[in-house]
Scaffold this active site. Structure first.
Site, PDB file in Angstrom:
ATOM      1  N   ASP A 124      84.549  86.579  10.744  1.00  0.00           N
ATOM      2  CA  ASP A 124      83.942  87.069  11.986  1.00  0.00           C
ATOM      3  C   ASP A 124      82.595  86.375  12.165  1.00  0.00           C
ATOM      4  OD1 ASP A 124      83.710  90.322  13.506  1.00  0.00           O
ATOM      5  OD2 ASP A 124      82.457  88.562  13.866  1.00  0.00           O
ATOM      6  N   ASN A 149      79.764  82.155  28.534  1.00  0.00           N
ATOM      7  CA  ASN A 149      80.117  81.634  29.867  1.00  0.00           C
ATOM      8  C   ASN A 149      78.817  81.290  30.573  1.00  0.00           C
ATOM      9  OD1 ASN A 149      79.122  83.998  31.447  1.00  0.00           O
ATOM     10  ND2 ASN A 149      80.769  85.030  30.330  1.00  0.00           N
ATOM     11  N   GLY A 176      85.666  88.481  23.734  1.00  0.00           N
ATOM     12  CA  GLY A 176      85.829  87.572  22.591  1.00  0.00           C
ATOM     13  C   GLY A 176      84.585  87.430  21.735  1.00  0.00           C
ATOM     14  N   VAL A 177      84.272  86.169  21.374  1.00  0.00           N
ATOM     15  CA  VAL A 177      83.082  85.887  20.564  1.00  0.00           C
ATOM     16  C   VAL A 177      81.830  86.412  21.269  1.00  0.00           C
ATOM     17  CG1 VAL A 177      81.605  83.991  19.794  1.00  0.00           C
ATOM     18  CG2 VAL A 177      84.067  83.869  19.437  1.00  0.00           C
ATOM     19  N   ASP A 178      81.746  86.155  22.565  1.00  0.00           N
ATOM     20  CA  ASP A 178      80.572  86.534  23.366  1.00  0.00           C
ATOM     21  C   ASP A 178      80.345  88.037  23.275  1.00  0.00           C
ATOM     22  OD1 ASP A 178      79.737  85.651  26.855  1.00  0.00           O
ATOM     23  OD2 ASP A 178      78.490  86.066  25.116  1.00  0.00           O
ATOM     24  N   THR A 182      89.149  78.066  22.802  1.00  0.00           N
ATOM     25  CA  THR A 182      90.566  78.270  22.431  1.00  0.00           C
ATOM     26  C   THR A 182      91.050  79.690  22.684  1.00  0.00           C
ATOM     27  OG1 THR A 182      90.083  78.917  20.143  1.00  0.00           O
ATOM     28  CG2 THR A 182      90.337  76.551  20.590  1.00  0.00           C
ATOM     29  N   GLY A 183      90.206  80.543  23.220  1.00  0.00           N
ATOM     30  CA  GLY A 183      90.645  81.916  23.522  1.00  0.00           C
ATOM     31  C   GLY A 183      90.886  82.050  25.010  1.00  0.00           C
ATOM     32  N   VAL A 184      90.039  82.797  25.651  1.00  0.00           N
ATOM     33  CA  VAL A 184      90.150  83.027  27.103  1.00  0.00           C
ATOM     34  C   VAL A 184      90.263  81.710  27.867  1.00  0.00           C
ATOM     35  CG1 VAL A 184      88.790  83.821  29.108  1.00  0.00           C
ATOM     36  CG2 VAL A 184      88.975  85.251  27.069  1.00  0.00           C
ATOM     37  N   TYR A 185      89.568  80.670  27.373  1.00  0.00           N
ATOM     38  CA  TYR A 185      89.543  79.408  28.131  1.00  0.00           C
ATOM     39  C   TYR A 185      90.766  78.519  27.868  1.00  0.00           C
ATOM     40  CZ  TYR A 185      84.832  80.316  29.967  1.00  0.00           C
ATOM     41  OH  TYR A 185      83.751  80.846  30.619  1.00  0.00           O
TER      42      TYR A 185
HETATM   43  N1  APR Z   1      84.569  85.767  15.313  1.00  0.00           N
HETATM   44  C1  APR Z   1      85.150  84.544  15.282  1.00  0.00           C
HETATM   45  N2  APR Z   1      86.055  84.122  16.184  1.00  0.00           N
HETATM   46  C2  APR Z   1      86.386  84.996  17.169  1.00  0.00           C
HETATM   47  C3  APR Z   1      85.821  86.296  17.276  1.00  0.00           C
HETATM   48  C4  APR Z   1      84.878  86.666  16.290  1.00  0.00           C
HETATM   49  N3  APR Z   1      84.288  87.882  16.293  1.00  0.00           N
HETATM   50  N4  APR Z   1      86.354  86.903  18.383  1.00  0.00           N
HETATM   51  C5  APR Z   1      87.220  86.027  18.922  1.00  0.00           C
HETATM   52  N5  APR Z   1      87.256  84.885  18.205  1.00  0.00           N
HETATM   53  C6  APR Z   1      88.039  83.668  18.421  1.00  0.00           C
HETATM   54  C7  APR Z   1      89.202  83.764  19.363  1.00  0.00           C
HETATM   55  O1  APR Z   1      90.346  84.224  18.672  1.00  0.00           O
HETATM   56  C8  APR Z   1      89.342  82.295  19.784  1.00  0.00           C
HETATM   57  O2  APR Z   1      90.051  81.604  18.766  1.00  0.00           O
HETATM   58  O3  APR Z   1      87.150  82.724  19.037  1.00  0.00           O
HETATM   59  C9  APR Z   1      87.914  81.771  19.775  1.00  0.00           C
HETATM   60  C10 APR Z   1      87.272  81.617  21.162  1.00  0.00           C
HETATM   61  O4  APR Z   1      87.754  82.644  21.995  1.00  0.00           O
HETATM   62  P1  APR Z   1      86.833  83.288  23.172  1.00  0.00           P
HETATM   63  O5  APR Z   1      85.834  84.180  22.554  1.00  0.00           O
HETATM   64  O6  APR Z   1      87.790  83.859  24.180  1.00  0.00           O
HETATM   65  O7  APR Z   1      86.041  82.073  23.793  1.00  0.00           O
HETATM   66  P2  APR Z   1      86.491  80.986  24.880  1.00  0.00           P
HETATM   67  O8  APR Z   1      87.923  80.655  24.793  1.00  0.00           O
HETATM   68  O9  APR Z   1      85.466  79.891  24.714  1.00  0.00           O
HETATM   69  O10 APR Z   1      86.251  81.729  26.272  1.00  0.00           O
HETATM   70  C11 APR Z   1      84.931  82.019  26.659  1.00  0.00           C
HETATM   71  O11 APR Z   1      85.480  84.268  27.123  1.00  0.00           O
HETATM   72  O12 APR Z   1      84.517  86.063  26.145  1.00  0.00           O
HETATM   73  C12 APR Z   1      84.510  85.281  27.260  1.00  0.00           C
HETATM   74  O13 APR Z   1      82.229  85.415  28.014  1.00  0.00           O
HETATM   75  C13 APR Z   1      83.195  84.561  27.415  1.00  0.00           C
HETATM   76  O14 APR Z   1      83.736  83.853  29.624  1.00  0.00           O
HETATM   77  C14 APR Z   1      83.618  83.418  28.276  1.00  0.00           C
HETATM   78  C15 APR Z   1      84.997  83.080  27.723  1.00  0.00           C
END
Ligand code: APR
Length: 170
Positions: A9, A23, A31-33, A122-125
Site C-alpha cells: 500500500d 488528477n 484509488g491511490v489519490d 493503470t487503474g481508473v485511467y
Molecule cells: N497503494 C498502491 N497502489 C494502489 C492503491 C494503494 N493504496 N490503491 C490503488 N492502487 C493501484 C491500482 O490498483 C492501480 O494499479 O494503483 C494503480 C493506479 O490506479 P488509480 O489509483 O486508479 O490511478 P490512475 O489509473 O492513475 O487514475 C487516476 O483515479 O483516483 C482517481 O483522482 C484519481 O482521477 C484520478 C484517477
C-alpha cells in the site's frame, strides 16, 4: 539507483517521497489519490488547495509533478502527478514517461533519496499494465537523478509480477 517492485500500500511506505496518481484538479479522487488523502489527512488537501490558488490555478497538467507535505503518512512528501488516460487511438506513452521523469526531478529538488511509485494510470485511467510497466521502469532506469532507491508499490500480484519482470527482478 536501486529499483524494486513490491506488493503493498503506497500510504504505508517509509520513504522520503510517495508519488500520487492524482488528477488535474489536485483535489482528491479514488484509488491511490483517495488512499493518500484519507491516510495523510487534511494537511495534504490544504496544501493542494494552496497550489490551486497559487501556481496552478488551472490545475496540474498531465505529465507534470508537484510536491506537498505528506501529512500523517510515514513519508516526508507527496509528489502529485497526473497520468494520461489510456487511448488506443493515440500514443500517450510520453505523458506517462513524463510523470516518472518529472516526479524524480521534483524529488531531486527536495533532496529526496527514496521514492515510492504506484502503477500510474493503470487503474481508473485504463493504461494496460504491460505497457505502463515498461514505460515506468525504462524512464526511471534512464533518469539522470540523485534518487538512490525507487520502489514500485503494487496493489496486486499480477501487476507486481509485470513490474518485477521489467526490472529483471526474480
Ligand atoms: N497503494 C498502491 N497502489 C494502489 C492503491 C494503494 N493504496 N490503491 C490503488 N492502487 C493501484 C491500482 O490498483 C492501480 O494499479 O494503483 C494503480 C493506479 O490506479 P488509480 O489509483 O486508479 O490511478 P490512475 O489509473 O492513475 O487514475 C487516476 O483515479 O483516483 C482517481 O483522482 C484519481 O482521477 C484520478 C484517477
Amino acid at each position: 539507483m536501486r529499483i524494486a517492485a513490491e506488493r503493498g500500500d503506497i500510504t504505508e511506505q517509509h520513504v522520503d517521497a510517495v508519488v500520487n496518481a492524482a488528477n488535474s484538479t489536485l483535489l482528491g479522487g479514488g484509488g491511490v489519490d483517495g488512499a493518500i488523502h484519507r491516510s495523510g489527512g487534511r494537511e495534504i488537501l490544504d496544501s493542494c488547495r494552496e497550489l490551486r490558488a497559487g501556481d496552478y490555478p488551472d490545475g496540474l497538467p498531465v505529465g507534470a509533478a508537484v510536491a506537498t507535505t505528506a501529512g500523517r503518512l510515514p513519508a516526508h512528501w507527496v509528489i502529485h502527478t497526473v497520468g494520461p488516460v489510456y487511448s488506443s487511438a493515440e500514443d500517450r506513452s510520453n505523458s506517462l514517461a513524463s510523470c516518472h521523469g518529472e516526479a524524480l526531478r521534483v524529488a531531486d529538488s527536495l533532496g529526496a533519496r527514496s521514492v515510492a511509485f504506484p502503477a500510474i494510470s493503470t487503474g481508473v485511467y485504463g493504461y494496460p499494465v504491460e505497457e505502463a510497466a515498461e514505460i515506468a521502469v525504462r524512464t526511471v532506469r534512464t533518469a539522470d537523478s540523485a534518487v538512490e532507491t525507487v520502489r514500485f508499490v503494487l496493489f496486486d500480484e499480477r501487476t507486481r509480477e509485470l513490474f518485477a519482470a521489467e526490472i529483471g527482478q526474480d
